[in-house]
Design a protein around this motif. Structure first.
Motif, PDB file in Angstrom:
ATOM      1  N   LEU A 251     -11.803   1.398   5.292  1.00 49.38           N
ATOM      2  CA  LEU A 251     -11.506  -0.026   5.277  1.00 49.38           C
ATOM      3  C   LEU A 251     -12.061  -0.670   4.018  1.00 49.38           C
ATOM      4  O   LEU A 251     -13.247  -0.535   3.713  1.00 49.38           O
ATOM      5  N   GLY A 252     -11.201  -1.367   3.295  1.00 51.39           N
ATOM      6  CA  GLY A 252     -11.622  -2.162   2.150  1.00 51.39           C
ATOM      7  C   GLY A 252     -11.338  -3.624   2.433  1.00 51.39           C
ATOM      8  O   GLY A 252     -10.287  -3.949   2.996  1.00 51.39           O
ATOM      9  N   VAL A 253     -12.266  -4.497   2.071  1.00 49.58           N
ATOM     10  CA  VAL A 253     -12.055  -5.942   2.229  1.00 49.58           C
ATOM     11  C   VAL A 253     -12.667  -6.652   1.030  1.00 49.58           C
ATOM     12  O   VAL A 253     -13.808  -6.391   0.659  1.00 49.58           O
ATOM     13  N   TYR A 254     -11.893  -7.564   0.446  1.00 50.70           N
ATOM     14  CA  TYR A 254     -12.391  -8.333  -0.692  1.00 50.70           C
ATOM     15  C   TYR A 254     -11.950  -9.781  -0.524  1.00 50.70           C
ATOM     16  O   TYR A 254     -10.785 -10.058  -0.242  1.00 50.70           O
ATOM     17  N   CYS A 255     -12.891 -10.707  -0.697  1.00 49.80           N
ATOM     18  CA  CYS A 255     -12.610 -12.138  -0.528  1.00 49.80           C
ATOM     19  C   CYS A 255     -13.032 -12.916  -1.767  1.00 49.80           C
ATOM     20  O   CYS A 255     -14.080 -12.631  -2.359  1.00 49.80           O
ATOM     21  N   GLU A 256     -12.218 -13.885  -2.150  1.00 50.51           N
ATOM     22  CA  GLU A 256     -12.561 -14.809  -3.233  1.00 50.51           C
ATOM     23  C   GLU A 256     -12.480 -16.243  -2.704  1.00 50.51           C
ATOM     24  O   GLU A 256     -11.657 -16.547  -1.844  1.00 50.51           O
ATOM     25  N   HIS A 257     -13.344 -17.085  -3.253  1.00 49.78           N
ATOM     26  CA  HIS A 257     -13.362 -18.511  -2.905  1.00 49.78           C
ATOM     27  C   HIS A 257     -13.064 -19.252  -4.195  1.00 49.78           C
ATOM     28  O   HIS A 257     -13.862 -19.205  -5.135  1.00 49.78           O
ATOM     29  N   ASP A 258     -11.907 -19.901  -4.297  1.00 45.15           N
ATOM     30  CA  ASP A 258     -11.511 -20.469  -5.590  1.00 45.15           C
ATOM     31  C   ASP A 258     -12.071 -21.879  -5.798  1.00 45.15           C
ATOM     32  O   ASP A 258     -12.701 -22.463  -4.917  1.00 45.15           O
ATOM     33  N   ALA A 259     -11.820 -22.415  -7.009  1.00 44.17           N
ATOM     34  CA  ALA A 259     -12.397 -23.710  -7.390  1.00 44.17           C
ATOM     35  C   ALA A 259     -11.895 -24.846  -6.510  1.00 44.17           C
ATOM     36  O   ALA A 259     -12.564 -25.869  -6.344  1.00 44.17           O
ATOM     37  N   ALA A 260     -10.703 -24.670  -5.934  1.00 47.04           N
ATOM     38  CA  ALA A 260     -10.138 -25.718  -5.063  1.00 47.04           C
ATOM     39  C   ALA A 260     -10.655 -25.600  -3.627  1.00 47.04           C
ATOM     40  O   ALA A 260     -10.294 -26.404  -2.765  1.00 47.04           O
ATOM     41  N   GLY A 261     -11.497 -24.590  -3.365  1.00 46.70           N
ATOM     42  CA  GLY A 261     -12.081 -24.432  -2.035  1.00 46.70           C
ATOM     43  C   GLY A 261     -11.290 -23.522  -1.110  1.00 46.70           C
ATOM     44  O   GLY A 261     -11.622 -23.394   0.070  1.00 46.70           O
ATOM     45  N   ASN A 262     -10.237 -22.894  -1.642  1.00 47.78           N
ATOM     46  CA  ASN A 262      -9.425 -21.993  -0.822  1.00 47.78           C
ATOM     47  C   ASN A 262     -10.017 -20.589  -0.801  1.00 47.78           C
ATOM     48  O   ASN A 262     -10.640 -20.154  -1.771  1.00 47.78           O
ATOM     49  N   TYR A 263      -9.792 -19.901   0.309  1.00 49.84           N
ATOM     50  CA  TYR A 263     -10.228 -18.514   0.462  1.00 49.84           C
ATOM     51  C   TYR A 263      -9.024 -17.582   0.345  1.00 49.84           C
ATOM     52  O   TYR A 263      -7.946 -17.890   0.876  1.00 49.84           O
ATOM     53  N   HIS A 264      -9.226 -16.459  -0.341  1.00 47.84           N
ATOM     54  CA  HIS A 264      -8.175 -15.452  -0.479  1.00 47.84           C
ATOM     55  C   HIS A 264      -8.775 -14.108  -0.096  1.00 47.84           C
ATOM     56  O   HIS A 264      -9.832 -13.723  -0.622  1.00 47.84           O
ATOM     57  N   VAL A 265      -8.117 -13.405   0.820  1.00 50.26           N
ATOM     58  CA  VAL A 265      -8.624 -12.121   1.297  1.00 50.26           C
ATOM     59  C   VAL A 265      -7.588 -11.029   1.058  1.00 50.26           C
ATOM     60  O   VAL A 265      -6.403 -11.206   1.352  1.00 50.26           O
ATOM     61  N   TRP A 266      -8.063  -9.914   0.515  1.00 46.49           N
ATOM     62  CA  TRP A 266      -7.258  -8.705   0.381  1.00 46.49           C
ATOM     63  C   TRP A 266      -7.935  -7.628   1.218  1.00 46.49           C
ATOM     64  O   TRP A 266      -9.156  -7.443   1.133  1.00 46.49           O
ATOM     65  N   ALA A 267      -7.163  -6.926   2.025  1.00 46.00           N
ATOM     66  CA  ALA A 267      -7.740  -5.882   2.875  1.00 46.00           C
ATOM     67  C   ALA A 267      -6.827  -4.665   2.874  1.00 46.00           C
ATOM     68  O   ALA A 267      -5.607  -4.778   2.727  1.00 46.00           O
ATOM     69  N   ALA A 268      -7.438  -3.497   3.020  1.00 43.65           N
ATOM     70  CA  ALA A 268      -6.693  -2.230   3.073  1.00 43.65           C
ATOM     71  C   ALA A 268      -7.353  -1.348   4.118  1.00 43.65           C
ATOM     72  O   ALA A 268      -8.575  -1.206   4.139  1.00 43.65           O
ATOM     73  N   LYS A 269      -6.529  -0.755   4.977  1.00 44.29           N
ATOM     74  CA  LYS A 269      -7.059   0.089   6.049  1.00 44.29           C
ATOM     75  C   LYS A 269      -6.156   1.292   6.247  1.00 44.29           C
ATOM     76  O   LYS A 269      -4.935   1.205   6.142  1.00 44.29           O
ATOM     77  N   ALA A 270      -6.771   2.413   6.547  1.00 40.68           N
ATOM     78  CA  ALA A 270      -6.034   3.608   6.967  1.00 40.68           C
ATOM     79  C   ALA A 270      -6.683   4.112   8.250  1.00 40.68           C
ATOM     80  O   ALA A 270      -7.847   3.827   8.522  1.00 40.68           O
ATOM     81  N   ASP A 271      -5.939   4.866   9.031  1.00 43.43           N
ATOM     82  CA  ASP A 271      -6.503   5.408  10.276  1.00 43.43           C
ATOM     83  C   ASP A 271      -7.414   6.595  10.008  1.00 43.43           C
ATOM     84  O   ASP A 271      -8.269   6.933  10.820  1.00 43.43           O
ATOM     85  N   ALA A 272      -7.213   7.229   8.858  1.00 43.68           N
ATOM     86  CA  ALA A 272      -8.061   8.346   8.428  1.00 43.68           C
ATOM     87  C   ALA A 272      -7.954   8.427   6.909  1.00 43.68           C
ATOM     88  O   ALA A 272      -7.075   7.801   6.314  1.00 43.68           O
ATOM     89  N   TRP A 273      -8.833   9.197   6.289  1.00 44.38           N
ATOM     90  CA  TRP A 273      -8.839   9.245   4.816  1.00 44.38           C
ATOM     91  C   TRP A 273      -7.528   9.773   4.245  1.00 44.38           C
ATOM     92  O   TRP A 273      -7.153   9.430   3.124  1.00 44.38           O
ATOM     93  N   ASN A 274      -6.804  10.585   5.053  1.00 49.11           N
ATOM     94  CA  ASN A 274      -5.557  11.173   4.557  1.00 49.11           C
ATOM     95  C   ASN A 274      -4.332  10.568   5.234  1.00 49.11           C
ATOM     96  O   ASN A 274      -3.261  11.164   5.259  1.00 49.11           O
ATOM     97  N   ALA A 275      -4.511   9.345   5.804  1.00 47.86           N
ATOM     98  CA  ALA A 275      -3.408   8.650   6.473  1.00 47.86           C
ATOM     99  C   ALA A 275      -2.886   7.522   5.581  1.00 47.86           C
ATOM    100  O   ALA A 275      -3.556   7.109   4.637  1.00 47.86           O
ATOM    101  N   PRO A 276      -1.659   7.019   5.869  1.00 48.85           N
ATOM    102  CA  PRO A 276      -1.105   5.931   5.059  1.00 48.85           C
ATOM    103  C   PRO A 276      -2.010   4.698   5.058  1.00 48.85           C
ATOM    104  O   PRO A 276      -2.692   4.422   6.044  1.00 48.85           O
ATOM    105  N   VAL A 277      -1.967   3.966   3.957  1.00 45.76           N
ATOM    106  CA  VAL A 277      -2.798   2.767   3.794  1.00 45.76           C
ATOM    107  C   VAL A 277      -1.966   1.525   4.098  1.00 45.76           C
ATOM    108  O   VAL A 277      -0.860   1.365   3.583  1.00 45.76           O
TER     109      VAL A 277
END
Length: 300
Positions: A251-277
């Motif tokens: 699981l990867g998760v990355y969040c940014e909080h911009d100058a206007a106060g908005n939140y942006h989240v990018w996430a990536a998950k797979a069921d296993a290391w060799n499974a689709p993302v």
């Protein structure tokens, strides 16, 4: 405060950099401190054949330091926040977080393994070193021809293994490489965008832990706290918690909080290391229920 604050830390070069950085920040705030080096399960050479997906996020690098805190052997602990389980043991609390170093992952490629025209200039059928299930899943998503091989040891040791030809490329966190100021002139460095190759929750951030009842230390640590960083790491770690994100889950998760106060989240998950993302992107003007929305999308 007359007390010299005892900082519990691991003994690796990166952990010592983090602890010395913390000591300097405390000194600037008017507090004396000293380092107490504690060996953790993660530092045990008997475990060097285990991949991190068996151990990470389970307190593998933190438990012994937390035990020392609870015994009163140290007054505070400094951890890489990405190694921290999402809840502290009874009696301990995460009191403050540091600035955020570059949260990205970098791919270091041996110059002998470079090939024009290939993605990342990395030759066909490369051997890539990483022990992170998250990194494995995402690199396979981008380079399905890669053979993945576990790599352990501290950051300089891993770079040496690459230079000695054990791997064509290895993956490491930009934060550790930047903080240690390692000479990377002998390798080709691919710097991933954290919005595309999604890092571990809270990657690049240090977490400061103290005893819940120790109001003196907790007050001292407030001088080190970056509230802007905690806004985004709280969301990232909440998603990890909602996904019951043991480390077996890539699981990867990355969040940014911009100058206007908005939140942006990018996430990536797979069921296993060799499974689709599966990748998810969410933006919101508020943090309210944002983690829940991302987790719901990831679980679909």
């Amino acid at each position: 405060m007359d007390q010299t604050i005892r900082i519990g830390t691991r003994g690796s070069k990166l952990a010592l950099w983090q602890a010395e950085f913390t000591r300097e920040k405390l000194r600037e705030a008017g507090y004396a401190s000293e380092l107490v080096i504690i060996k953790t399960t993660g530092d045990n050479t008997q475990h060097l054949n285990l991949s991190f997906d068996k151990i990470e996020g389970k307190g593998f690098f933190t438990k012994e330091i937390e035990d020392a805190l609870l015994r009163g052997d140290v007054d505070m602990a400094v951890h890489s926040m990405k190694d921290m389980p999402t809840s502290s043991p009874d009696g301990l609390v995460l009191t403050a977080v540091s600035y955020r170093e570059d949260p990205a992952d970098w791919l270091l490629v041996r110059k002998e393994s470079l090939e024009e025209g290939q993605r990342f200039q990395l030759k066909q059928n490369p051997i890539v070193g990483t022990s992170s299930a998250r990194r494995k899943a995402q690199i396979l998503d981008l380079r399905p021809d890669a053979t993945l091989k576990d790599i352990r040891g501290n950051v300089p040791t891993r770079v040496d293994k690459l230079l000695q030809g054990e791997f064509d490329a290895i993956m490491l966190a930009a934060a550790g490489l930047s903080r240690l100021e390692l000479d990377l002139s002998a390798v080709h460095v691919v710097k991933f965008d954290p919005r595309e190759f999604i890092p571990a929750p809270a990657q690049g951030v240090l977490a400061y832990q103290a005893c819940t009842e120790d109001k003196v230390i907790r007050k001292a640590l407030q001088h080190l706290h970056h509230s802007d960083v905690s806004l985004v790491t709280n969301i990232e770690r909440r998603i990890l918690q909602l996904m019951e994100g043991g480390c077996q889950m890539p699981l990867g998760v990355y969040c940014e909080h911009d100058a206007a106060g908005n939140y942006h989240v990018w996430a990536a998950k797979a069921d296993a290391w060799n499974a689709p993302v599966k990748k998810v992107r969410q933006s919101s003007s508020t943090s309210y229920l944002l983690a829940e929305k991302v987790a719901e999308e990831l679980k679909k």
